[in-house]
Design a protein around this motif. Structure first.
Motif, PDB file in Angstrom:
ATOM      1  N   SER A  10       0.851  -1.206   0.000  1.00 46.53           N
ATOM      2  CA  SER A  10       0.000   0.000   0.000  1.00 46.53           C
ATOM      3  C   SER A  10       0.877   1.243   0.000  1.00 46.53           C
ATOM      4  O   SER A  10       2.075   1.182   0.290  1.00 46.53           O
ATOM      5  N   ASP A  12       0.645   4.149   2.494  1.00 40.62           N
ATOM      6  CA  ASP A  12      -0.060   4.545   3.719  1.00 40.62           C
ATOM      7  C   ASP A  12      -0.137   6.062   3.719  1.00 40.62           C
ATOM      8  O   ASP A  12       0.904   6.757   3.725  1.00 40.62           O
ATOM      9  N   GLY A  36       3.699   1.086   2.400  1.00 42.49           N
ATOM     10  CA  GLY A  36       3.151   0.290   3.497  1.00 42.49           C
ATOM     11  C   GLY A  36       2.900  -1.141   3.091  1.00 42.49           C
ATOM     12  O   GLY A  36       3.235  -1.572   1.974  1.00 42.49           O
ATOM     13  N   GLY A  37       2.263  -1.847   4.012  1.00 41.84           N
ATOM     14  CA  GLY A  37       2.107  -3.288   3.875  1.00 41.84           C
ATOM     15  C   GLY A  37       3.108  -3.887   4.849  1.00 41.84           C
ATOM     16  O   GLY A  37       4.240  -3.404   4.965  1.00 41.84           O
ATOM     17  N   LYS A  38       2.658  -4.934   5.539  1.00 42.35           N
ATOM     18  CA  LYS A  38       3.445  -5.392   6.691  1.00 42.35           C
ATOM     19  C   LYS A  38       4.851  -5.862   6.315  1.00 42.35           C
ATOM     20  O   LYS A  38       5.824  -5.496   6.958  1.00 42.35           O
ATOM     21  N   ASN A  41       7.141  -2.973   5.596  1.00 41.94           N
ATOM     22  CA  ASN A  41       7.585  -2.322   6.837  1.00 41.94           C
ATOM     23  C   ASN A  41       8.706  -3.133   7.491  1.00 41.94           C
ATOM     24  O   ASN A  41       9.692  -2.568   7.985  1.00 41.94           O
ATOM     25  N   ARG A  88      -2.832  -0.496  -3.636  1.00 46.53           N
ATOM     26  CA  ARG A  88      -3.870   0.252  -2.903  1.00 46.53           C
ATOM     27  C   ARG A  88      -3.316   1.440  -2.104  1.00 46.53           C
ATOM     28  O   ARG A  88      -2.105   1.548  -1.881  1.00 46.53           O
ATOM     29  N   LYS A  92      -4.693   6.342   7.124  1.00 47.32           N
ATOM     30  CA  LYS A  92      -4.426   6.246   8.561  1.00 47.32           C
ATOM     31  C   LYS A  92      -4.759   7.616   9.150  1.00 47.32           C
ATOM     32  O   LYS A  92      -3.997   8.583   8.975  1.00 47.32           O
ATOM     33  N   GLU A 100      -8.093   3.482  10.931  1.00 46.13           N
ATOM     34  CA  GLU A 100      -7.462   3.038   9.676  1.00 46.13           C
ATOM     35  C   GLU A 100      -8.526   2.603   8.680  1.00 46.13           C
ATOM     36  O   GLU A 100      -9.504   1.955   9.056  1.00 46.13           O
ATOM     37  N   ASN A 102      -8.324   0.453   5.367  1.00 45.64           N
ATOM     38  CA  ASN A 102      -7.473  -0.334   4.469  1.00 45.64           C
ATOM     39  C   ASN A 102      -8.294  -0.808   3.277  1.00 45.64           C
ATOM     40  O   ASN A 102      -9.344  -1.429   3.462  1.00 45.64           O
ATOM     41  N   SER A 134      -2.503  -9.169   5.379  1.00 48.32           N
ATOM     42  CA  SER A 134      -3.734  -9.834   4.973  1.00 48.32           C
ATOM     43  C   SER A 134      -3.553 -10.464   3.588  1.00 48.32           C
ATOM     44  O   SER A 134      -2.677 -10.073   2.815  1.00 48.32           O
ATOM     45  N   VAL A 245       1.207   2.721  13.590  1.00 47.92           N
ATOM     46  CA  VAL A 245       1.210   1.945  12.335  1.00 47.92           C
ATOM     47  C   VAL A 245       2.619   1.363  12.119  1.00 47.92           C
ATOM     48  O   VAL A 245       3.600   2.103  12.100  1.00 47.92           O
ATOM     49  N   GLY A 246       2.667   0.042  11.976  1.00 47.32           N
ATOM     50  CA  GLY A 246       3.966  -0.604  11.720  1.00 47.32           C
ATOM     51  C   GLY A 246       4.724  -0.976  12.991  1.00 47.32           C
ATOM     52  O   GLY A 246       5.817  -1.537  12.899  1.00 47.32           O
ATOM     53  N   ASP A 249       5.079  -4.704  13.047  1.00 46.99           N
ATOM     54  CA  ASP A 249       6.040  -5.125  12.000  1.00 46.99           C
ATOM     55  C   ASP A 249       7.473  -4.849  12.469  1.00 46.99           C
ATOM     56  O   ASP A 249       8.395  -5.615  12.194  1.00 46.99           O
TER      57      ASP A 249
END
Ligand SMILES: Nc1ncnc2c1ncn2[C@@H]1O[C@H](COP(=O)(O)OP(=O)(O)OP(=O)(O)O)[C@@H](O)[C@H]1O
Ligand SMILES: O=P(O)(O)OC[C@@]1(O)O[C@H](CO)[C@@H](O)[C@@H]1O
Length: 306
Positions: A10, A12, A36-38, A41, A88, A92, A100, A102, A134, A245-246, A249
């Motif tokens: 993403s 973020d 972003g995206g786990k 991160n 995407r 946030k 959030e 998402n 996810s 956020v993060g 992670d």
């Protein structure tokens, strides 16, 4: 090499609004965009810790270009699978509370999926694979289980940071680390985890089910590590939470990065907490300087009890 997989990266978009009003035009007091995206991160924090990392996953469109450019500027290796749709944008919103939004993200074709899977099949036993975030609706829901199974055959350490059935299904493949937060752990057992003792008791059940190391993060209450037959608790340092956020992670990156460099599980656990809080106390992910500044405040205690 530590590989991260982000199935649904993403941008973020961090937005701060001082007195947010529903149904009105609101003006921001701060906004910023980060990749972003786990898994991404995790790769960004690993790079700050000095570990070699490559980010894998699905990327597309102008938004995907933003993510790639940002990671290139941070000198992070990537080997993404290019897709037809647009990466995407996740919102946030900070209004005192953190909210959030998402997005679902783009559709992933069968060909895209096979391309990523064959990259995973080529890893070797010096590699570590981190699967987090996810699973997009167009990707088979057993993707983490299938990737973990393939890695076990090749002697690769696998870390899985997800929740629910997807997490339970990887346990027979003996993941090296899983990191549910206390809510996610509670959901797995239809119970509420509110104390360190609860976290130890239910974290140990995940070790019995196959996980080699389980970190249960409990936000401001610290974390519990269950490793083999032992368990430990750790506090969080004092500070002002700016943006969480993060943070989870960063814990994964702190643990795996330190473990890869030292082979020491307890040092890895300490670093994990310091990295999580360094991010919680920053508007972007925590820096190495911040992590090192917080490290002396983390105290680990061995837990006893059955
Ligand atoms: N109030 C706080 N004070 C200090 N550190 C905090 C605080 N809240 C969160 N953290 C840091 O963030 C880490 C992760 O928090 P949490 O247990 O909420 O995990 P998570 O749900 O995976 O995180 P997230 O979804 O926010 O990335 C904590 O272990 C801690 O290091
Ligand atoms: O929608 P998912 O994949 O569950 O979570 C995505 C996300 O919220 O997770 C990261 C923080 O952990 C953010 O960078 C990103 O926006």
């Amino acid at each position: 090499m530590i590989y991260t997989v982000t199935l649904n990266p993403s941008i973020d978009y961090l937005v701060e609004v001082e007195s947010f009003q529903m149904g009105k035009v609101n003006r921001t007091s701060y906004d910023a965009k980060f990749p972003g995206g786990k898994g991404i991160n995790v790769s960004r924090v690993l790079k700050r810790l000095g570990n070699s990392t490559t980010a894998l996953g699905f990327i597309g469109g102008q938004t995907g270009e933003f993510v790639k450019r940002f990671l290139r500027q941070e000198e992070i290796f990537t080997d993404f699978t290019e897709i037809a749709g647009d990466t995407r944008i996740n919102i946030k919103l900070k209004t005192g509370l953190e909210t959030e939004i998402n997005s679902q993200g783009p559709v992933i074709s069968k060909g895209n999926y096979q391309q990523l899977f064959s990259q995973i099949e080529q890893l070797n036993n010096n590699d570590i694979l981190i699967l987090s975030g996810s699973i997009p609706p167009s990707v088979p829901s057993d993707v983490y289980e299938a990737m973990s199974r393939s890695c076990i055959h090749n002697g690769i350490k696998v870390v899985v940071d997800t929740s629910g059935k997807e997490l339970l299904d990887v346990l027979p493949h003996r993941p090296f680390l899983i990191k549910p937060n206390h809510h996610e752990l509670g959901e797995l057992f239809s119970t509420e985890i509110s104390t360190v003792d609860d976290a130890r008791e239910y974290g140990a059940k995940l070790v019995e089910a196959g996980a080699q190391n389980v970190i249960v993060s409990m936000a401001g209450q610290g974390a519990v590590l269950c490793s083999g037959g032992e368990s430990y608790s750790a506090n969080v340092p004092k500070g002002n939470v700016i943006n969480s956020v993060g943070a989870g992670d960063s814990m994964v990156a702190g643990f795996i990065g330190t473990y890869e460099r030292t082979g020491d599980i307890l040092s890895a656990f300490r670093f994990s907490l310091a990295a999580g809080s360094a991010t919680a106390f920053s508007s972007d992910l925590g820096t190495l300087d911040k992590i090192e500044e917080l490290l002396p405040q983390i105290v680990i205690n061995q837990l006893t009890g059955g």
